[in-house]
Motif scaffolding. Structure first.
Motif, PDB file in Angstrom:
ATOM      1  N   CYS B  47       0.855  -1.189   0.000  1.00  0.00           N
ATOM      2  CA  CYS B  47       0.000   0.000   0.000  1.00  0.00           C
ATOM      3  C   CYS B  47       0.886   1.232   0.000  1.00  0.00           C
ATOM      4  O   CYS B  47       1.617   1.479   0.961  1.00  0.00           O
ATOM      5  N   GLN B  48       0.836   1.992  -1.082  1.00  0.00           N
ATOM      6  CA  GLN B  48       1.738   3.139  -1.241  1.00  0.00           C
ATOM      7  C   GLN B  48       0.987   4.464  -1.152  1.00  0.00           C
ATOM      8  O   GLN B  48       1.474   5.505  -1.572  1.00  0.00           O
ATOM      9  N   LEU B 212      -4.288  -3.612   4.248  1.00  0.00           N
ATOM     10  CA  LEU B 212      -4.347  -2.333   3.541  1.00  0.00           C
ATOM     11  C   LEU B 212      -4.560  -2.612   2.047  1.00  0.00           C
ATOM     12  O   LEU B 212      -4.108  -3.635   1.544  1.00  0.00           O
ATOM     13  N   PRO B 213      -5.226  -1.700   1.332  1.00  0.00           N
ATOM     14  CA  PRO B 213      -5.442  -1.933  -0.098  1.00  0.00           C
ATOM     15  C   PRO B 213      -4.147  -1.745  -0.885  1.00  0.00           C
ATOM     16  O   PRO B 213      -3.404  -0.795  -0.637  1.00  0.00           O
ATOM     17  N   SER B 214      -3.872  -2.662  -1.815  1.00  0.00           N
ATOM     18  CA  SER B 214      -2.647  -2.530  -2.606  1.00  0.00           C
ATOM     19  C   SER B 214      -2.947  -2.272  -4.076  1.00  0.00           C
ATOM     20  O   SER B 214      -2.039  -2.076  -4.875  1.00  0.00           O
ATOM     21  N   ASN B 215      -4.223  -2.266  -4.420  1.00  0.00           N
ATOM     22  CA  ASN B 215      -4.567  -2.106  -5.843  1.00  0.00           C
ATOM     23  C   ASN B 215      -5.130  -0.731  -6.172  1.00  0.00           C
ATOM     24  O   ASN B 215      -5.806  -0.543  -7.159  1.00  0.00           O
ATOM     25  N   TYR B 216      -4.882   0.241  -5.291  1.00  0.00           N
ATOM     26  CA  TYR B 216      -5.360   1.598  -5.549  1.00  0.00           C
ATOM     27  C   TYR B 216      -4.216   2.605  -5.610  1.00  0.00           C
ATOM     28  O   TYR B 216      -4.435   3.798  -5.487  1.00  0.00           O
ATOM     29  N   ASN B 217      -2.985   2.121  -5.771  1.00  0.00           N
ATOM     30  CA  ASN B 217      -1.842   3.033  -5.722  1.00  0.00           C
ATOM     31  C   ASN B 217      -1.909   4.089  -6.826  1.00  0.00           C
ATOM     32  O   ASN B 217      -1.376   5.182  -6.681  1.00  0.00           O
ATOM     33  N   GLY B 218      -2.603   3.753  -7.918  1.00  0.00           N
ATOM     34  CA  GLY B 218      -2.733   4.695  -9.038  1.00  0.00           C
ATOM     35  C   GLY B 218      -3.953   5.593  -8.911  1.00  0.00           C
ATOM     36  O   GLY B 218      -4.134   6.525  -9.691  1.00  0.00           O
ATOM     37  N   LYS B 219      -4.840   5.286  -7.981  1.00  0.00           N
ATOM     38  CA  LYS B 219      -6.055   6.113  -7.803  1.00  0.00           C
ATOM     39  C   LYS B 219      -6.363   6.258  -6.316  1.00  0.00           C
ATOM     40  O   LYS B 219      -7.373   5.757  -5.805  1.00  0.00           O
TER      41      LYS B 219
END
Lengths: 85, 425
Positions: B47-48, B212-219
Protein backbone atom coordinates in the motif's frame (compact mmCIF):
# COMPACT_ATOMS: atom_id res chain seq x y z
CA UNK A 1 41.01 38.43 19.70
CA UNK A 2 40.42 34.69 19.47
CA UNK A 3 38.73 34.99 22.85
CA UNK A 4 36.25 37.58 21.62
CA UNK A 5 35.48 35.51 18.59
CA UNK A 6 34.89 32.44 20.70
CA UNK A 7 32.65 34.40 23.03
CA UNK A 8 30.62 35.55 20.04
CA UNK A 9 30.34 31.97 18.78
CA UNK A 10 29.30 30.79 22.22
CA UNK A 11 26.68 33.54 22.46
CA UNK A 12 25.26 32.36 19.14
CA UNK A 13 25.02 28.83 20.49
CA UNK A 14 23.48 29.81 23.79
CA UNK A 15 20.95 32.32 22.47
CA UNK A 16 18.41 29.74 21.31
CA UNK A 17 18.29 28.20 24.78
CA UNK A 18 17.50 31.47 26.56
CA UNK A 19 14.02 31.85 28.05
CA UNK A 20 11.84 34.48 26.37
CA UNK A 21 12.57 37.09 29.03
CA UNK A 22 16.37 36.85 28.89
CA UNK A 23 18.10 38.71 26.08
CA UNK A 24 21.37 37.85 24.35
CA UNK A 25 22.88 41.01 25.83
CA UNK A 26 22.52 39.42 29.26
CA UNK A 27 25.22 36.88 28.36
CA UNK A 28 28.48 37.92 30.02
CA UNK A 29 31.65 35.97 30.75
CA UNK A 30 30.60 35.47 34.37
CA UNK A 31 27.01 34.47 33.63
CA UNK A 32 25.95 31.16 35.09
CA UNK A 33 23.99 29.19 32.48
CA UNK A 34 21.40 27.84 34.88
CA UNK A 35 21.29 30.33 37.73
CA UNK A 36 21.56 33.63 35.89
CA UNK A 37 20.58 32.97 32.30
CA UNK A 38 17.76 30.67 33.52
CA UNK A 39 18.59 28.01 30.96
CA UNK A 40 16.79 24.73 31.59
CA UNK A 41 19.46 22.41 32.98
CA UNK A 42 18.29 19.67 30.57
CA UNK A 43 19.46 21.90 27.72
CA UNK A 44 23.05 21.99 28.99
CA UNK A 45 23.65 18.70 27.20
CA UNK A 46 22.44 20.31 23.98
CA UNK A 47 24.76 23.27 24.48
CA UNK A 48 27.64 20.81 24.94
CA UNK A 49 26.76 19.07 21.67
CA UNK A 50 26.53 22.40 19.84
CA UNK A 51 29.92 23.44 21.27
CA UNK A 52 31.40 20.15 20.06
CA UNK A 53 30.05 20.69 16.56
CA UNK A 54 31.07 24.34 16.36
CA UNK A 55 34.62 23.92 17.64
CA UNK A 56 35.33 20.39 16.44
CA UNK A 57 36.11 19.11 19.93
CA UNK A 58 34.71 16.49 22.26
CA UNK A 59 33.61 17.22 25.82
CA UNK A 60 33.49 14.54 28.49
CA UNK A 61 31.08 14.28 31.42
CA UNK A 62 33.56 15.89 33.81
CA UNK A 63 33.96 18.83 31.41
CA UNK A 64 30.23 19.30 31.46
CA UNK A 65 30.17 19.21 35.27
CA UNK A 66 32.76 21.99 35.36
CA UNK A 67 30.87 24.10 32.84
CA UNK A 68 28.84 26.34 35.15
CA UNK A 69 29.49 29.74 33.58
CA UNK A 70 30.28 31.17 30.18
CA UNK A 71 33.90 31.65 31.33
CA UNK A 72 34.10 27.97 32.32
CA UNK A 73 32.92 27.03 28.85
CA UNK A 74 35.48 29.30 27.17
CA UNK A 75 38.27 27.83 29.31
CA UNK A 76 37.24 24.28 28.46
CA UNK A 77 37.03 25.11 24.76
CA UNK A 78 40.45 26.75 24.93
CA UNK A 79 41.96 23.73 26.72
CA UNK A 80 40.45 21.25 24.25
CA UNK A 81 41.68 23.23 21.27
CA UNK A 82 45.17 23.38 22.81
CA UNK A 83 45.07 19.60 23.38
CA UNK A 84 44.16 19.08 19.76
CA UNK A 85 47.27 20.85 18.50
CA UNK B 1 -27.42 15.32 39.23
CA UNK B 2 -24.41 14.92 36.98
CA UNK B 3 -22.65 18.07 35.88
CA UNK B 4 -23.43 18.81 32.25
CA UNK B 5 -20.50 18.88 29.83
CA UNK B 6 -20.30 20.77 26.56
CA UNK B 7 -17.81 21.13 23.73
CA UNK B 8 -16.51 24.69 23.44
CA UNK B 9 -13.47 24.33 21.21
CA UNK B 10 -12.30 22.24 18.26
CA UNK B 11 -8.94 21.84 16.59
CA UNK B 12 -7.91 19.65 13.69
CA UNK B 13 -4.90 18.57 11.74
CA UNK B 14 -6.28 16.14 9.18
CA UNK B 15 -5.05 14.72 5.88
CA UNK B 16 -7.77 16.63 4.02
CA UNK B 17 -7.58 19.83 5.98
CA UNK B 18 -5.35 21.55 8.51
CA UNK B 19 -7.40 23.98 10.58
CA UNK B 20 -11.17 23.89 11.12
CA UNK B 21 -12.25 25.85 8.06
CA UNK B 22 -10.15 23.82 5.60
CA UNK B 23 -11.29 20.57 7.17
CA UNK B 24 -14.95 21.58 7.22
CA UNK B 25 -14.79 22.66 3.59
CA UNK B 26 -13.29 19.28 2.62
CA UNK B 27 -15.97 17.39 4.57
CA UNK B 28 -18.76 19.35 2.92
CA UNK B 29 -17.38 18.88 -0.58
CA UNK B 30 -16.10 15.34 -0.12
CA UNK B 31 -12.47 16.29 -0.75
CA UNK B 32 -10.10 13.39 -0.09
CA UNK B 33 -6.81 13.68 1.75
CA UNK B 34 -5.45 10.38 0.46
CA UNK B 35 -2.44 10.60 -1.84
CA UNK B 36 0.40 8.55 -3.27
CA UNK B 37 3.61 8.59 -1.22
CA UNK B 38 6.82 7.85 -3.04
CA UNK B 39 8.66 6.92 0.15
CA UNK B 40 6.23 4.05 0.69
CA UNK B 41 6.73 2.88 -2.90
CA UNK B 42 10.53 3.13 -2.63
CA UNK B 43 10.40 0.90 0.44
CA UNK B 44 8.40 -1.68 -1.46
CA UNK B 45 5.25 -1.51 0.64
CA UNK B 46 2.13 -2.97 -0.99
CA UNK B 47 0.00 0.00 0.00
CA UNK B 48 1.74 3.14 -1.24
CA UNK B 49 -1.03 5.59 -0.46
CA UNK B 50 -1.90 7.27 2.81
CA UNK B 51 -3.55 10.21 4.48
CA UNK B 52 -1.05 12.72 5.77
CA UNK B 53 -1.68 16.34 6.81
CA UNK B 54 0.31 18.88 4.84
CA UNK B 55 2.26 21.07 7.22
CA UNK B 56 4.55 23.83 6.00
CA UNK B 57 7.63 24.82 7.98
CA UNK B 58 6.28 28.34 8.38
CA UNK B 59 3.05 27.00 9.87
CA UNK B 60 5.05 24.98 12.40
CA UNK B 61 6.85 28.13 13.48
CA UNK B 62 3.62 29.64 14.72
CA UNK B 63 3.10 26.75 17.16
CA UNK B 64 6.62 25.89 18.29
CA UNK B 65 9.52 27.98 19.58
CA UNK B 66 12.81 27.96 17.69
CA UNK B 67 14.22 25.73 20.42
CA UNK B 68 11.31 23.28 20.22
CA UNK B 69 11.75 23.10 16.44
CA UNK B 70 15.39 22.05 16.75
CA UNK B 71 15.67 18.34 16.17
CA UNK B 72 11.87 18.03 16.10
CA UNK B 73 11.23 14.74 14.32
CA UNK B 74 7.90 13.55 15.70
CA UNK B 75 5.06 14.08 13.26
CA UNK B 76 2.34 13.06 15.70
CA UNK B 77 3.61 15.59 18.19
CA UNK B 78 3.43 18.31 15.55
CA UNK B 79 -0.15 17.39 14.59
CA UNK B 80 -1.22 17.09 18.21
CA UNK B 81 0.27 20.40 19.33
CA UNK B 82 -1.34 22.17 16.38
CA UNK B 83 -4.79 20.65 16.91
CA UNK B 84 -4.63 21.02 20.69
CA UNK B 85 -3.50 24.63 20.63
CA UNK B 86 -6.11 25.47 18.00
CA UNK B 87 -8.91 23.91 20.05
CA UNK B 88 -7.82 25.90 23.10
CA UNK B 89 -7.84 29.19 21.21
CA UNK B 90 -11.07 28.26 19.42
CA UNK B 91 -12.67 27.90 22.85
CA UNK B 92 -11.64 31.49 23.57
CA UNK B 93 -9.22 30.38 26.28
CA UNK B 94 -5.86 31.98 27.00
CA UNK B 95 -2.55 30.35 27.78
CA UNK B 96 -1.94 30.44 31.54
CA UNK B 97 0.18 33.20 33.09
CA UNK B 98 3.91 32.67 33.25
CA UNK B 99 3.96 31.97 36.96
CA UNK B 100 0.61 30.37 37.67
CA UNK B 101 -0.88 27.27 36.05
CA UNK B 102 -4.60 27.02 35.35
CA UNK B 103 -5.55 24.53 38.09
CA UNK B 104 -9.02 23.92 36.70
CA UNK B 105 -7.90 22.85 33.22
CA UNK B 106 -6.43 19.48 32.33
CA UNK B 107 -5.29 17.60 29.26
CA UNK B 108 -6.01 14.05 28.19
CA UNK B 109 -4.33 13.61 24.85
CA UNK B 110 -3.80 10.10 23.54
CA UNK B 111 -1.58 8.41 21.01
CA UNK B 112 -0.49 4.96 19.88
CA UNK B 113 3.25 5.40 19.63
CA UNK B 114 4.77 8.86 19.55
CA UNK B 115 7.71 10.12 17.55
CA UNK B 116 8.61 6.92 15.76
CA UNK B 117 10.94 8.78 13.40
CA UNK B 118 12.73 10.28 16.40
CA UNK B 119 12.90 6.83 17.93
CA UNK B 120 14.47 5.46 14.76
CA UNK B 121 16.98 8.33 14.68
CA UNK B 122 17.85 7.60 18.33
CA UNK B 123 18.23 3.87 17.80
CA UNK B 124 20.69 4.47 14.98
CA UNK B 125 22.79 6.73 17.22
CA UNK B 126 22.73 4.27 20.12
CA UNK B 127 23.62 1.31 17.91
CA UNK B 128 26.51 3.38 16.60
CA UNK B 129 27.89 3.70 20.17
CA UNK B 130 26.87 7.32 20.11
CA UNK B 131 24.10 7.62 22.70
CA UNK B 132 25.68 10.82 24.04
CA UNK B 133 24.75 12.57 20.81
CA UNK B 134 21.00 12.09 21.43
CA UNK B 135 20.73 15.44 23.16
CA UNK B 136 17.93 16.29 25.53
CA UNK B 137 14.91 16.01 23.27
CA UNK B 138 14.84 12.35 22.31
CA UNK B 139 12.97 11.31 25.46
CA UNK B 140 10.30 13.99 25.39
CA UNK B 141 9.55 13.42 21.71
CA UNK B 142 9.22 9.66 22.08
CA UNK B 143 7.50 9.18 25.43
CA UNK B 144 3.83 8.42 24.82
CA UNK B 145 2.84 11.28 27.11
CA UNK B 146 5.09 13.65 25.16
CA UNK B 147 2.03 15.07 23.45
CA UNK B 148 0.17 15.92 26.65
CA UNK B 149 3.44 17.16 28.18
CA UNK B 150 4.12 19.55 25.28
CA UNK B 151 0.55 20.85 25.29
CA UNK B 152 0.61 21.11 29.07
CA UNK B 153 3.65 23.35 28.91
CA UNK B 154 2.37 25.49 26.06
CA UNK B 155 -1.03 26.07 27.66
CA UNK B 156 -0.01 25.95 31.31
CA UNK B 157 -2.65 23.45 32.44
CA UNK B 158 -2.49 22.58 36.14
CA UNK B 159 -5.10 19.85 36.40
CA UNK B 160 -4.54 16.24 35.29
CA UNK B 161 -2.22 16.11 32.28
CA UNK B 162 -1.99 12.62 30.82
CA UNK B 163 -2.12 10.36 27.79
CA UNK B 164 -4.37 7.41 27.07
CA UNK B 165 -3.81 4.64 24.56
CA UNK B 166 -6.33 2.15 23.26
CA UNK B 167 -5.35 1.69 19.62
CA UNK B 168 -7.98 3.03 17.22
CA UNK B 169 -10.41 3.76 20.07
CA UNK B 170 -7.93 6.17 21.71
CA UNK B 171 -9.52 9.46 20.66
CA UNK B 172 -13.08 8.55 21.51
CA UNK B 173 -12.06 6.88 24.75
CA UNK B 174 -10.10 9.99 25.76
CA UNK B 175 -13.11 12.22 25.19
CA UNK B 176 -15.23 9.98 27.42
CA UNK B 177 -12.55 10.01 30.13
CA UNK B 178 -12.43 13.80 29.93
CA UNK B 179 -16.20 13.99 30.33
CA UNK B 180 -16.00 11.78 33.41
CA UNK B 181 -13.38 14.00 35.02
CA UNK B 182 -15.48 17.11 34.52
CA UNK B 183 -18.66 15.37 35.64
CA UNK B 184 -16.98 14.26 38.84
CA UNK B 185 -16.11 17.86 39.61
CA UNK B 186 -12.35 17.29 39.42
CA UNK B 187 -11.83 19.68 36.50
CA UNK B 188 -13.71 22.51 34.82
CA UNK B 189 -12.12 22.02 31.43
CA UNK B 190 -10.34 19.12 29.74
CA UNK B 191 -8.52 19.44 26.46
CA UNK B 192 -9.03 15.99 24.94
CA UNK B 193 -7.81 14.58 21.67
CA UNK B 194 -5.36 12.21 20.10
CA UNK B 195 -2.62 12.13 17.52
CA UNK B 196 -0.89 9.61 15.32
CA UNK B 197 2.46 9.77 13.53
CA UNK B 198 2.71 9.32 9.80
CA UNK B 199 5.17 7.33 7.74
CA UNK B 200 6.32 3.84 6.84
CA UNK B 201 7.39 2.88 10.35
CA UNK B 202 3.83 3.38 11.59
CA UNK B 203 2.04 1.95 8.59
CA UNK B 204 4.42 -0.87 7.59
CA UNK B 205 3.14 -3.27 10.24
CA UNK B 206 -0.40 -2.96 8.92
CA UNK B 207 0.87 -3.52 5.39
CA UNK B 208 2.51 -6.73 6.62
CA UNK B 209 -0.85 -7.84 8.02
CA UNK B 210 -2.26 -7.44 4.48
CA UNK B 211 -5.18 -5.38 5.67
CA UNK B 212 -4.35 -2.33 3.54
CA UNK B 213 -5.44 -1.93 -0.10
CA UNK B 214 -2.65 -2.53 -2.61
CA UNK B 215 -4.57 -2.11 -5.84
CA UNK B 216 -5.36 1.60 -5.55
CA UNK B 217 -1.84 3.03 -5.72
CA UNK B 218 -2.73 4.69 -9.04
CA UNK B 219 -6.06 6.11 -7.80
CA UNK B 220 -5.52 7.06 -4.16
CA UNK B 221 -8.65 9.15 -3.72
CA UNK B 222 -10.84 6.15 -4.53
CA UNK B 223 -9.04 3.78 -2.18
CA UNK B 224 -10.80 4.37 1.12
CA UNK B 225 -14.23 2.82 0.59
CA UNK B 226 -16.17 2.38 3.84
CA UNK B 227 -19.47 0.51 3.44
CA UNK B 228 -18.65 -0.25 -0.20
CA UNK B 229 -18.94 -3.68 -1.82
CA UNK B 230 -15.52 -3.05 -3.33
CA UNK B 231 -13.80 -2.07 -0.06
CA UNK B 232 -10.46 -3.84 0.11
CA UNK B 233 -8.85 -2.64 3.31
CA UNK B 234 -8.29 0.53 5.27
CA UNK B 235 -6.06 3.30 3.97
CA UNK B 236 -3.53 4.31 6.62
CA UNK B 237 -3.79 7.85 7.86
CA UNK B 238 -2.37 10.21 10.45
CA UNK B 239 -3.08 13.53 12.11
CA UNK B 240 -4.78 14.81 15.22
CA UNK B 241 -8.11 16.05 16.46
CA UNK B 242 -8.82 17.98 19.65
CA UNK B 243 -11.81 19.17 21.63
CA UNK B 244 -12.16 21.42 24.64
CA UNK B 245 -14.69 19.82 26.99
CA UNK B 246 -16.06 22.13 29.64
CA UNK B 247 -18.65 22.12 32.36
CA UNK B 248 -21.79 23.84 31.14
CA UNK B 249 -21.57 26.25 34.09
CA UNK B 250 -18.05 27.33 33.15
CA UNK B 251 -18.97 27.67 29.46
CA UNK B 252 -22.01 29.82 30.25
CA UNK B 253 -20.06 31.93 32.69
CA UNK B 254 -17.43 32.62 30.04
CA UNK B 255 -20.03 33.20 27.36
CA UNK B 256 -18.29 30.57 25.27
CA UNK B 257 -19.75 29.26 22.04
CA UNK B 258 -21.06 25.73 22.38
CA UNK B 259 -20.75 23.20 19.58
CA UNK B 260 -22.76 20.48 21.31
CA UNK B 261 -23.46 18.89 24.64
CA UNK B 262 -21.78 15.59 25.49
CA UNK B 263 -24.54 13.55 27.07
CA UNK B 264 -22.34 10.59 27.94
CA UNK B 265 -20.50 7.60 26.67
CA UNK B 266 -19.17 4.16 27.45
CA UNK B 267 -16.04 2.10 26.94
CA UNK B 268 -15.67 -1.66 27.20
CA UNK B 269 -13.85 -4.65 25.79
CA UNK B 270 -14.97 -7.88 24.23
CA UNK B 271 -12.25 -9.63 26.20
CA UNK B 272 -11.04 -11.29 22.99
CA UNK B 273 -13.71 -13.90 23.66
CA UNK B 274 -16.52 -15.15 21.45
CA UNK B 275 -16.15 -13.50 18.02
CA UNK B 276 -13.61 -11.09 19.49
CA UNK B 277 -9.85 -11.39 19.06
CA UNK B 278 -6.80 -9.17 19.16
CA UNK B 279 -7.84 -7.74 15.80
CA UNK B 280 -11.58 -8.44 15.52
CA UNK B 281 -14.37 -7.01 17.63
CA UNK B 282 -16.71 -9.10 19.70
CA UNK B 283 -20.10 -8.00 18.36
CA UNK B 284 -21.78 -8.60 21.67
CA UNK B 285 -19.34 -6.17 23.31
CA UNK B 286 -19.86 -3.57 20.57
CA UNK B 287 -23.62 -3.68 21.07
CA UNK B 288 -23.27 -3.50 24.84
CA UNK B 289 -20.96 -0.51 24.47
CA UNK B 290 -23.52 1.32 22.32
CA UNK B 291 -26.33 0.52 24.76
CA UNK B 292 -24.30 1.50 27.81
CA UNK B 293 -23.43 4.79 26.13
CA UNK B 294 -27.12 5.48 25.51
CA UNK B 295 -27.94 4.59 29.09
CA UNK B 296 -25.17 6.83 30.41
CA UNK B 297 -26.49 9.61 28.19
CA UNK B 298 -30.10 9.04 29.20
CA UNK B 299 -31.12 8.73 25.57
CA UNK B 300 -33.65 6.36 23.98
CA UNK B 301 -32.54 4.14 21.12
CA UNK B 302 -35.00 5.80 18.78
CA UNK B 303 -33.62 9.28 19.52
CA UNK B 304 -30.29 8.72 17.78
CA UNK B 305 -30.67 10.35 14.38
CA UNK B 306 -27.06 10.50 13.16
CA UNK B 307 -24.20 8.01 13.52
CA UNK B 308 -20.54 8.57 12.72
CA UNK B 309 -19.28 5.03 12.52
CA UNK B 310 -15.90 3.43 12.99
CA UNK B 311 -16.30 1.98 9.47
CA UNK B 312 -12.77 1.38 8.26
CA UNK B 313 -13.42 0.03 4.74
CA UNK B 314 -12.81 -3.62 5.51
CA UNK B 315 -15.12 -6.62 5.44
CA UNK B 316 -16.05 -5.74 9.02
CA UNK B 317 -18.14 -2.73 7.97
CA UNK B 318 -21.27 -4.81 7.36
CA UNK B 319 -20.86 -6.39 10.79
CA UNK B 320 -20.60 -2.94 12.37
CA UNK B 321 -23.80 -1.85 10.65
CA UNK B 322 -25.52 -4.98 11.90
CA UNK B 323 -24.35 -4.16 15.42
CA UNK B 324 -25.77 -0.64 15.20
CA UNK B 325 -28.99 -1.98 13.73
CA UNK B 326 -29.44 -4.64 16.41
CA UNK B 327 -28.39 -2.39 19.29
CA UNK B 328 -30.66 0.48 18.23
CA UNK B 329 -33.41 -1.92 17.08
CA UNK B 330 -33.92 -0.09 13.84
CA UNK B 331 -33.40 -0.79 10.16
CA UNK B 332 -34.35 0.24 6.65
CA UNK B 333 -35.62 3.80 6.45
CA UNK B 334 -35.78 4.07 10.25
CA UNK B 335 -32.04 3.70 10.57
CA UNK B 336 -30.24 6.96 11.51
CA UNK B 337 -28.19 8.80 8.90
CA UNK B 338 -24.72 7.26 8.99
CA UNK B 339 -21.40 8.39 7.65
CA UNK B 340 -17.78 7.35 7.66
CA UNK B 341 -15.15 10.07 7.83
CA UNK B 342 -12.49 7.52 6.84
CA UNK B 343 -13.65 7.68 3.22
CA UNK B 344 -11.94 11.09 3.09
CA UNK B 345 -9.00 10.82 5.50
CA UNK B 346 -8.30 7.10 5.73
CA UNK B 347 -7.85 5.43 9.07
CA UNK B 348 -5.92 7.85 11.27
CA UNK B 349 -5.29 5.03 13.81
CA UNK B 350 -4.85 6.50 17.28
CA UNK B 351 -6.02 9.86 15.91
CA UNK B 352 -9.10 8.37 14.24
CA UNK B 353 -11.51 8.82 17.14
CA UNK B 354 -10.67 12.46 17.76
CA UNK B 355 -10.45 13.45 14.09
CA UNK B 356 -13.85 11.83 13.52
CA UNK B 357 -15.38 13.38 16.67
CA UNK B 358 -14.39 16.79 15.31
CA UNK B 359 -15.96 15.89 11.96
CA UNK B 360 -19.10 14.66 13.71
CA UNK B 361 -19.38 17.79 15.85
CA UNK B 362 -19.00 20.17 12.90
CA UNK B 363 -22.26 18.72 11.58
CA UNK B 364 -24.15 20.37 14.46
CA UNK B 365 -22.66 23.76 13.67
CA UNK B 366 -23.24 23.43 9.95
CA UNK B 367 -26.68 21.80 10.07
CA UNK B 368 -25.38 19.15 7.70
CA UNK B 369 -24.70 15.46 7.48
CA UNK B 370 -21.46 15.01 5.59
CA UNK B 371 -21.54 12.75 2.55
CA UNK B 372 -19.87 9.37 2.20
CA UNK B 373 -17.21 9.18 -0.46
CA UNK B 374 -16.51 6.01 -2.45
CA UNK B 375 -19.58 3.97 -1.53
CA UNK B 376 -21.76 4.33 -4.60
CA UNK B 377 -21.74 0.52 -4.54
CA UNK B 378 -23.03 0.02 -1.00
CA UNK B 379 -22.26 -3.47 0.27
CA UNK B 380 -25.27 -5.76 -0.31
CA UNK B 381 -25.16 -7.00 3.29
CA UNK B 382 -25.50 -3.39 4.46
CA UNK B 383 -28.40 -2.72 2.10
CA UNK B 384 -30.24 -5.64 3.67
CA UNK B 385 -30.22 -3.69 6.94
CA UNK B 386 -30.22 -0.02 5.98
CA UNK B 387 -32.05 1.89 3.29
CA UNK B 388 -29.63 3.54 0.86
CA UNK B 389 -31.17 6.93 1.66
CA UNK B 390 -29.66 6.72 5.16
CA UNK B 391 -26.14 6.57 3.72
CA UNK B 392 -25.88 9.95 1.99
CA UNK B 393 -23.45 9.93 -0.92
CA UNK B 394 -23.29 13.73 -0.89
CA UNK B 395 -23.53 16.13 2.03
CA UNK B 396 -27.15 16.79 2.92
CA UNK B 397 -28.85 19.56 4.83
CA UNK B 398 -30.08 18.15 8.13
CA UNK B 399 -29.80 19.42 11.70
CA UNK B 400 -28.65 16.48 13.83
CA UNK B 401 -30.29 16.14 17.24
CA UNK B 402 -28.62 13.15 18.92
CA UNK B 403 -25.44 11.79 17.43
CA UNK B 404 -23.59 8.61 18.31
CA UNK B 405 -19.92 8.22 17.49
CA UNK B 406 -18.10 4.95 18.05
CA UNK B 407 -14.53 3.74 17.67
CA UNK B 408 -13.21 0.22 17.97
CA UNK B 409 -9.60 -0.81 18.40
CA UNK B 410 -7.12 -3.67 18.36
CA UNK B 411 -7.26 -5.49 21.65
CA UNK B 412 -11.06 -5.78 21.20
CA UNK B 413 -11.70 -2.42 22.84
CA UNK B 414 -14.70 -0.19 22.15
CA UNK B 415 -15.77 3.37 22.86
CA UNK B 416 -19.03 5.12 22.08
CA UNK B 417 -19.87 8.76 22.82
CA UNK B 418 -23.22 10.55 22.55
CA UNK B 419 -23.49 14.20 21.49
CA UNK B 420 -26.60 16.36 21.56
CA UNK B 421 -27.46 19.53 19.70
CA UNK B 422 -27.20 22.30 22.28
CA UNK B 423 -30.00 24.81 22.40
CA UNK B 424 -29.73 27.87 24.58
CA UNK B 425 -32.65 28.05 26.95
Amino acid sequence: MADDQRLAQLKDIVSIYLPEDVSVEAIGKDSSFVNELNINSANLVDIVLDVEDTFGIRLENEDMDKMQTVRDALNIIDQKLQDKK
Amino acid sequence: MKRRVVVTGLGICAPNGVGLSNFCNSLIKGISGISFHKDLADLGLGCQIAGKPEITESLKESYFTALQLRGLNSSGLVYGVMAGTDAWLDAGLDKADRDQPDWDSGILFGTGILGIDKLRESIYLIDDNNARRLGSNSVMQTMASGISAYLGGILGCGNQVTTNSSACATGTEGAIMGVERIRSGKAQRMLVGSCSDSGPYIWGGFDAMRILPSNYNGKPEEASRPMSASASGFVPGSGAGAMVLESLDSALERGAKIYAEVLGGAVNSGGQRGTGSMTAPNSQAVQRCILEALMDAGVKKSEVDVINGHLTATSKDAEEIRNWSEALECSGEDFPFINATKGLVGHCLAAAGSVECVAALLQFREGLVFGNRNCQDIHPDILKLVDASRIPQKTISYQPKIMAKASFGFGDVNACIIFKDYKEI
